[in-house]
Design a protein around this motif. Structure first.
Motif, short mmCIF file in Angstrom:
data_model
loop_
_atom_site.label_atom_id
_atom_site.label_comp_id
_atom_site.label_asym_id
_atom_site.label_seq_id
_atom_site.Cartn_x
_atom_site.Cartn_y
_atom_site.Cartn_z
N GLY A 40 -11.61 10.90 3.59
CA GLY A 40 -12.16 10.72 5.13
C GLY A 40 -12.62 8.75 4.30
N VAL A 41 -12.87 9.03 3.77
CA VAL A 41 -13.57 7.76 3.29
C VAL A 41 -12.79 6.33 1.99
CG1 VAL A 41 -15.33 6.76 0.82
CG2 VAL A 41 -16.00 8.32 2.55
N SER A 42 -11.49 7.04 2.25
CA SER A 42 -10.53 6.75 1.14
C SER A 42 -8.90 6.00 2.36
CB SER A 42 -9.42 7.83 0.54
OG SER A 42 -8.34 6.93 0.49
N PHE A 43 -9.36 7.19 3.38
CA PHE A 43 -8.94 6.76 4.93
C PHE A 43 -9.42 5.20 5.10
CE2 PHE A 43 -6.27 10.78 4.14
CZ PHE A 43 -4.90 10.01 3.76
N TYR A 44 -10.68 5.29 5.69
CA TYR A 44 -10.76 4.44 6.23
C TYR A 44 -10.81 2.72 5.57
CZ TYR A 44 -14.52 0.86 7.83
OH TYR A 44 -15.38 -0.25 7.65
N PHE A 45 -11.06 3.10 3.87
CA PHE A 45 -10.81 1.76 3.59
C PHE A 45 -9.16 1.81 3.40
CE2 PHE A 45 -14.90 3.07 0.87
CZ PHE A 45 -15.67 1.81 1.98
N LEU A 46 -8.74 1.98 3.37
CA LEU A 46 -7.26 2.27 3.04
C LEU A 46 -6.93 1.38 4.84
CD1 LEU A 46 -4.24 2.68 1.42
CD2 LEU A 46 -4.68 4.51 3.11
N SER A 47 -7.11 2.07 5.52
CA SER A 47 -7.77 1.19 6.77
C SER A 47 -7.45 0.18 7.63
CB SER A 47 -7.88 2.09 8.36
OG SER A 47 -9.15 2.07 8.04
N VAL A 48 -8.81 -0.61 7.01
CA VAL A 48 -9.67 -2.05 6.76
C VAL A 48 -8.40 -2.65 5.82
CG1 VAL A 48 -11.54 -3.10 5.85
CG2 VAL A 48 -11.79 -1.26 7.06
N CYS A 49 -7.93 -2.27 5.35
CA CYS A 49 -6.75 -3.36 3.96
C CYS A 49 -5.76 -3.59 4.71
CB CYS A 49 -6.40 -2.26 2.69
SG CYS A 49 -7.88 -2.05 1.70
N MET A 50 -5.30 -3.24 5.82
CA MET A 50 -4.08 -2.67 6.80
C MET A 50 -4.08 -3.56 7.55
SD MET A 50 -2.96 0.82 6.84
CE MET A 50 -2.03 1.84 5.37
N THR A 51 -5.60 -4.55 7.51
CA THR A 51 -6.06 -5.55 8.81
C THR A 51 -5.14 -7.05 7.79
OG1 THR A 51 -8.44 -5.71 7.94
CG2 THR A 51 -7.22 -4.04 9.98
N GLN A 52 -5.38 -7.02 6.74
CA GLN A 52 -5.26 -8.00 6.01
C GLN A 52 -3.66 -8.47 5.36
OE1 GLN A 52 -8.63 -9.70 4.60
NE2 GLN A 52 -9.57 -8.90 6.15
N ILE A 53 -3.60 -6.91 5.21
CA ILE A 53 -2.26 -6.74 3.72
C ILE A 53 -1.28 -6.18 4.20
CG2 ILE A 53 -1.57 -5.95 1.09
CD1 ILE A 53 -4.48 -6.28 0.74
N PRO A 54 0.12 -6.31 4.76
CA PRO A 54 1.37 -5.44 5.15
C PRO A 54 1.11 -4.27 4.61
CG PRO A 54 2.02 -7.58 4.57
CD PRO A 54 0.57 -7.32 3.95
N THR A 55 1.24 -2.96 5.73
CA THR A 55 1.07 -1.26 5.18
C THR A 55 2.20 -1.23 3.90
OG1 THR A 55 0.92 -0.88 7.46
CG2 THR A 55 1.68 0.83 6.29
N GLY A 56 3.02 -1.80 3.60
CA GLY A 56 3.83 -0.91 2.73
C GLY A 56 3.23 -1.42 1.54
N VAL A 57 2.66 -2.58 1.63
CA VAL A 57 2.09 -3.29 0.04
C VAL A 57 0.96 -2.60 -0.11
CG1 VAL A 57 1.25 -5.56 -0.89
CG2 VAL A 57 2.78 -5.70 0.62
N VAL A 58 0.29 -2.36 0.76
CA VAL A 58 -1.62 -1.55 0.51
C VAL A 58 -0.82 -0.10 0.31
CG1 VAL A 58 -2.82 -0.21 1.85
CG2 VAL A 58 -2.33 -3.07 2.06
N TYR A 59 0.19 0.37 0.43
CA TYR A 59 0.73 1.98 0.35
C TYR A 59 0.86 1.91 -1.57
CZ TYR A 59 1.98 6.64 1.08
OH TYR A 59 1.94 8.33 0.05
N ALA A 60 1.74 0.56 -1.14
CA ALA A 60 2.28 0.73 -2.85
C ALA A 60 1.65 0.90 -3.88
CB ALA A 60 3.48 -0.13 -3.22
N ILE A 61 0.49 -0.50 -4.02
CA ILE A 61 -0.96 -0.37 -4.70
C ILE A 61 -1.45 0.86 -5.04
CG2 ILE A 61 -2.48 -1.73 -4.81
CD1 ILE A 61 -0.76 -4.47 -3.86
N TRP A 62 -2.02 1.37 -3.20
CA TRP A 62 -2.63 2.87 -3.29
C TRP A 62 -1.90 4.03 -4.06
CZ3 TRP A 62 -2.37 6.78 0.20
CH2 TRP A 62 -3.93 7.85 0.56
N SER A 63 -0.63 3.97 -3.70
CA SER A 63 -0.09 5.25 -4.36
C SER A 63 -0.17 4.87 -6.00
CB SER A 63 0.49 5.70 -3.64
OG SER A 63 1.74 4.92 -3.57
#
Length: 109
Positions: A40-63
């Motif tokens: 839950g904590v991880s997905f919260y911070f991930l969603s915050v990142c997606m407000t400023q960085i494109p989803t594909g880029v966030v997910y590529a780095i995160w994964s």
């Protein structure tokens, strides 16, 4: 600041996945609860990142970074080692994240 949130998302996800193995398929209560809370904590911070960085880029780095850190955690915590093809594959993931960070025009720096 957004990259600190991404780092928090990655660390929480790695911790959650590491604890997940100890839950034995959600049959042990404490590791199950800890793992779900950390996800839950991880997905919260991930969603915050997606407000400023494109989803594909966030997910590529995160994964990508998550795979590397989870592999390291599995090695140290559970004594699970990787063979050469797995290590080479992880190296390719690292190369992909570096290419995105250095050359992609969709990444905000």
């Amino acid at each position: 600041m957004v990259y600190l949130y991404l780092l928090a998302a990655i660390i929480a996800e790695v911790a959650a996945t590491t604890v997940l193995k100890a839950s034995h398929g959600f049959t042990v209560l404490v590791p199950t609860v800890v793992s779900l809370c950390l996800y839950g904590v991880s997905f919260y911070f991930l969603s915050v990142c997606m407000t400023q960085i494109p989803t594909g880029v966030v997910y590529a780095i995160w994964s990508g970074v998550g795979i590397i850190l989870i592999s390291a955690a599995a090695y140290f915590v559970y004594k699970q080692s990787l063979d050469l093809p797995a290590i080479l594959g992880i190296g390719l993931i690292i190369a992909g994240v570096v290419v995105i960070q250095l050359f992609s025009k969709t990444v905000t720096h």
